[in-house]
Design an enzyme around this catalytic site. Structure first.
Site, PDB file in Angstrom:
ATOM      1  N   MET A 143       2.502  -0.540   0.268  1.00 46.52           N
ATOM      2  CA  MET A 143       2.573  -1.835  -0.410  1.00 46.52           C
ATOM      3  C   MET A 143       3.964  -2.426  -0.236  1.00 46.52           C
ATOM      4  O   MET A 143       4.966  -1.758  -0.493  1.00 46.52           O
ATOM      5  CB  MET A 143       2.218  -1.644  -1.896  1.00 46.52           C
ATOM      6  CG  MET A 143       2.376  -2.890  -2.742  1.00 46.52           C
ATOM      7  SD  MET A 143       1.236  -4.209  -2.223  1.00 46.52           S
ATOM      8  CE  MET A 143       2.214  -5.645  -2.625  1.00 46.52           C
TER       9      MET A 143
ATOM     10  N   GLU B 131       4.590  -3.270   6.923  1.00 50.97           N
ATOM     11  CA  GLU B 131       5.197  -3.596   5.619  1.00 50.97           C
ATOM     12  C   GLU B 131       6.510  -4.360   5.782  1.00 50.97           C
ATOM     13  O   GLU B 131       6.814  -5.241   4.983  1.00 50.97           O
ATOM     14  CB  GLU B 131       5.445  -2.312   4.800  1.00 50.97           C
ATOM     15  CG  GLU B 131       4.194  -1.482   4.532  1.00 50.97           C
ATOM     16  CD  GLU B 131       3.032  -2.286   3.968  1.00 50.97           C
ATOM     17  OE1 GLU B 131       3.267  -3.243   3.235  1.00 50.97           O
ATOM     18  OE2 GLU B 131       1.874  -1.954   4.298  1.00 50.97           O
TER      19      GLU B 131
END
Ligand SMILES: [Zn+2]
Length: 1022
Positions: A429, A463
């Site tokens: 994330m 990411e």
């Protein structure tokens, strides 16, 4: 976010020792309902209250009761009307059994052969119902959402002052001052949130998000006034809270709302959640981490939890001295508190940030750091795994430098932390400055294979790209999630091809483009940019359309722009124009158009790819010296929802027999009409469209065209690039699924395979043939399955046998070998099974010092798991191994067992989460489903445990999508279709309306159709 697709578990050998009946003994609850709702199978039965509640439904109810005057366009309405009609009648005659909803599908008897009197009564009832409906329908302020009308009540019974899922635009948050005090012993936390806001329009209420927070005190301060206590109203269903004011707040006023609250740390994988692991001394360690995307920041603090409400954040964490904490920004100071705790205060963010990017971690981690382009880059892990962080640190530093230069915008924060969290559901994330990962996607030890490096590097590249695409420039709403995810996915492949070419991400990208085509071919797919409202719809946007199709169309655009670097200039312009703010898809196309020379209507071209679902089938037909290129939607099933003909603006690329390999051979033109004819000399023997499969379309060359390509490949396989040969294979199978190419033609096209040695075409052919094998196997077509097995082994036998079982350096060759060996062993090829057994024996007897090459581990573990002793040895090894990538391979091996007791155990263990983390359950289910012994077990398992599954994984989430797909995609019979339909219909609001359910039903129907159309041919040709 990286989804970490776990759909490539390999197959195990499949003894037929299970009988397929135990799952079917129970009569499903709503069998008749399912049978009768073929046209719109997933619509749930509604509660009586829902029928009365929603004006649109009521309108349909009236029509549904009366007649059958609807056209195709309203097919969905018709089905829902039928169901609503049932609910309505059930409510008005409460003595009827509510446990038999299907009997309610017939119109009331009294109306079926009406006497004059009953006619009058019926008409009267209908008129009353229609009037009631109109009153509800035209109520001011109503929307057609459940949330819209009438306004819902708060938990205290007062009227909640807002009825929409999206927040009002009258208030804008400016800054958050947040303090968290987690108690890792009790698994709770307290919080204090002071939110400074600006009033954009006069209003007498402030509405924001909060979920599962027990608010104990709230105060309000307007401009420079005194803070005073205020009452907080809560609407649990919409996860909103509100404060009402007797006097209007005026435009441009500023105010501060402060909340004090407490809550439990979440037991799932979102919000502020707890996690634990066992260290190497056997002690249980606990930690707490956050995962807020898409809708869970509201579970940690009251906030305006929509991506367009950007603000600054000042975060403080009160923790025990034995822990450390991390957040988006560098730590400013640590202060001892009188309670014995210490307070870490982090610098206030120097950028405006969406709530879903806020993050913090409280744990006992250690780190390694280095400096890259003036930014401090650190990799954090549990202390036992510090030595596994160096590859990540090195790769992240390189990538940060690459992106800084590529985007010509410096990464704006002072530090970048990459943290491996022991319990983490997604792959990673992109929280700004504090990227969280699964351990598998960040940590590598010195024995890790290049394939494992490829995984880690890809996730880091994805990411890091988000730090610009998503964090710096953010989509306004989740309908354009692809602007984040499509871009990050594209940049992940593009950056690694530049800075780590040895990782061979080109093949990986080609494969994901094929899979995106397969998913988008379904009628249940959706446009890249599509309207979403409910939490479930937002969760479902995290799928291969947003990620892989998004990336595919960016690749198509990039390679079709006339000048080098134009794409790059366009995205730099886009990032500069919108840094710090939010965008919609059109903003991207407009930015690209502004730097386009010569001027091209990029917006018109790309809108055809983002605003409609699916992709085109391009057909090439030649007559004399004319070649006609025509397009139509590639439709596996008829699409009743779209009336207008769908067209795409397709940048067609082609090569031919005179020049077919080098990029300079590529010719290009744009096909935006239904068809176009071009002169092509008759001397051109063959044409191959979609050079290297960089376009998002499938091609049909017609019988003659296919034969010409076949002949050319049979003569010399190298007349096409490996990507083009893979594309020929993919398109042949896609057309077979469409019903355009018979099975014998598929076999004919594959006849060049014995000469094939390249990774991309071999892996694509194996994937397609294996999936047919599995369908046959699960249908219990034992004879045909066995003939398919022989066919596969004969096509690839010599290539399989030529593989060595020693360390292989080239990553591309590792991928090839891994696919070949896994298939051979899964198909019980004697030579393969023996070698795998001996490697495993060697490994265990040498006390694990005789390593198994990384790319072969999966196949070896899967073979080992078939014997009781080795399965137990593997389980012990699983429990003690610290290399997470290797652990996952062991887990897949364990889940490949064909012993029903092992299968039952591992499914249960995955759900319980003690020995095996629950984050691995989608992987376990997927692997179990590949085998013959386990797939019905798994289907039964998810039905029995559905409620526990959706407690752990949100409805619509990628984990649930994977579970639904894994357990249903190998069914191909009417009996299974009925059963799947009945189960999901019975779930109502617990999942019946998920897109993945529609996808599952459509897939089973297509499997069934393909089998029925091709069984004969397979009997003849295999
Ligand atoms: Zn992402």
């Amino acid at each position: 976010m990286d989804l970490f697709d776990s759909n490539n578990a390999e197959r195990a050998n499949l003894p037929r020792n299970m009988i397929e009946n135990s799952m079917f003994e129970e009569e499903p609850d709503v069998v008749d309902l399912a049978k009768d709702s073929n046209t719109f199978p997933t619509f749930p039965t509604l509660d009586p209250d829902e029928a009365a509640y929603e004006p649109r439904s009521s309108r349909l109810l009236v029509r549904g009761l009366g007649e059958n005057d609807m056209d195709d366009d309203e097919e969905d309405c018709e089905s829902s009307a039928r169901l609503l009609g049932m609910s309505f009648m059930n409510r008005s005659s409460s003595h009827r059994s509510s446990s038999s909803p299907y009997v309610r599908q017939s119109p009331p008897r009294s109306c079926s052969r009406p006497s004059a009197r009953t006619m009058i009564v019926c008409v009267f009832v209908l008129v009353i119902a229609a009037l009631l409906t109109m009153v509800l329908y035209f109520l001011p302020g109503c929307t057609f959402t459940k949330a819209g009308c009438p306004p819902p009540n708060s938990t205290n019974g007062e009227l909640f002052p807002w009825a929409e899922l999206r927040l009002p635009r009258s208030i804008k948050p400016l800054s958050y001052d947040l303090t968290f005090t987690p108690d890792l012993d009790r698994m709770t936390f307290t919080g204090k949130a002071a939110i400074k806001m600006s009033v954009l329009h006069n209003t007498n209420r402030i509405v924001l998000h909060a979920a599962n927070l027990n608010i104990t005190k709230a105060t309000f301060k307007l401009d420079n006034g005194q803070a005073s206590d205020v009452k907080v109203l809560e609407n649990i269903h919409q996860q909103q809270i509100a404060v009402k004011f007797p006097e209007e707040l005026k435009t441009n006023q500023q105010c501060v709302l402060t909340f004090e609250y407490n809550a439990n740390l979440s037991h799932s994988y979102d919000g502020f959640y707890n996690s634990s692991y066992i260290d190497k001394l056997g002690n249980k360690r606990v930690l707490a981490a956050t995962q807020f995307e898409p809708l869970s920041a509201r579970k940690a603090f009251p906030c305006f939890d929509e991506p367009s409400f950007k603000a600054t954040f000042l975060i403080k964490i009160n923790r025990k001295p034995s822990y450390m904490s991390l957040s988006n920004m560098p730590k400013a100071r640590t202060t001892p508190l009188s309670s014995g705790l210490e307070q870490d205060e982090f610098e206030k963010t120097n950028v405006n940030m969406s709530t879903y990017l806020v993050a913090f971690v409280v744990a006992n981690f250690t780190s390694v750091s280095s400096s890259a382009s003036g930014t401090q880059v650190s990799v954090y892990s549990v202390p036992d795994k510090t030595e596994q962080t160096s590859f990540a640190l090195d790769t992240a530093s390189k990538l940060l430098q690459f992106y800084n230069e590529f985007f010509e915008i410096e990464y704006p924060l002072k530090k970048l932390d990459l943290v491996a969290i022991p319990d983490f559901l997604a792959g990673a994330m992109e929280n700004w400055g504090l990227i969280t990962f699964r351990e598998t996607t960040l940590l590598l030890d010195k024995n890790s294979s290049s394939l494992e490096k490829q995984v880690v590097a890809s996730v880091i590249a994805h990411e890091l790209a988000h730090q610009w695409f998503g964090n710096l420039v953010t989509m306004s709403w989740w309908n354009d999630l692809w602007l984040n995810e499509g871009f990050a996915t594209y940049m992940e492949y593009m950056s690694l091809q530049e800075i780590l070419p040895s990782l061979d991400t080109g093949n990986l990208f080609l494969t994901v483009r094929f899979r995106a085509l397969d998913k988008d071919a379904l009628n249940s797919s959706h446009p890249v940019s599509t309207e979403v409202n409910t939490p479930e719809q937002i969760e479902e946007m995290f799928d291969s359309v947003s990620y892989e199709k998004g990336a595919s169309i960016l690749l198509m655009l990039n390679v079709s722009l006339p000048k080098e670097q134009q794409f790059k200039k366009g995205i730099i312009h886009y990032l500069n124009s919108f840094r710090g703010s939010n965008t919609e898809t059109m903003d991207l196309w407009n930015s690209l158009m502004q730097v386009s020379t010569p001027l091209r209507n990029i917006s018109e071209m790309m809108s055809s790819w983002t605003s409609q679902k699916g992709f085109p089938l391009v057909t090439l037909s030649r007559k004399g010296d004319m070649a006609t290129f025509s397009q139509e939607p590639f439709l596996l099933t008829s699409d009743n929802t779209t009336k207008a003909p769908r067209r795409w603006n397709i940048p067609i690329t082609l090569v031919n027999d005179s020049c077919s390999l080098a990029p300079e051979c590529r010719q290009m033109f744009s096909l935006s009409e239904k068809s176009v004819s071009l002169k092509v000399p008759e001397s051109v023997k063959w044409i191959k469209l979609n050079y290297k499969n960089t376009g998002f379309y499938v091609v049909d060359y017609g019988q003659d065209g296919w034969n010409a390509i076949h002949d050319a490949l049979s003569e010399n396989i190298s007349v096409l690039t490996a990507e083009d040969r893979a594309s020929v294979i993919h398109n042949t199978f896609a057309l077979s699924r469409l019903g355009r190419v018979p099975f014998e033609q598929v076999c004919y096209m594959l006849s060049f395979m014995p000469n094939e040695t390249e990774t991309a075409p071999v892996t694509e052919a194996l994937l397609q043939l294996n999936s047919i094998y599995r369908l046959l196997d699960k249908r219990q077509e034992s004879d045909l399955a066995s003939r398919m097995k022989t066919y596969i082994l004969s096509q690839f036998g010599s290539l399989m046998e030529s593989q060595t079982w020693k360390e292989e350096q080239s990553l591309s060759k590792q991928e090839l070998r891994s696919a070949l060996v896994s298939t051979a062993c899964a198909l019980n090829n004697d030579g393969c099974v023996e070698k795998a057994k001996s490697l495993f024996k060697n490994y265990t007897e040498s006390n694990y010092t005789n390593k198994i090459p990384g790319d072969l581990q999966q196949a070896v573990f899967a073979v080992a798991a078939q014997s009781e002793d080795s399965w137990k040895a593997l389980l012990t090894l699983y429990a003690t191994t610290t290399n997470d990538a290797q652990k996952r391979k062991m887990l897949k091996g364990l889940a490949s067992s064909q012993d029903p007791r092992h299968i039952a155990w591992i499914l249960k263990a995955g759900l319980n989460g003690d020995i095996i983390q629950t984050q691995e359950l989608p992987l376990i289910i997927n692997t179990v489903c590949h085998g013959f012994a386990g797939y019905l077990f798994a289907w039964d398992f998810i039905q029995v445990n559905w409620d526990r599954l959706i407690e752990k994984f949100p409805l619509g989430s990628f984990a649930i999508q994977t579970i639904v797909k894994s357990t249903t995609s190998q069914f191909s019979t009417q009996a299974h279709l009925d059963q799947v339909q009945a189960f999901f219909s019975s779930l109502k609001q617990r999942g019946s309306q998920m897109r993945s359910v529609q996808e599952a039903l459509e897939t089973i129907r297509l499997n069934k159709r393909w089998m029925e159309n091709n069984l004969q041919a397979m009997r003849k040709f295999l």
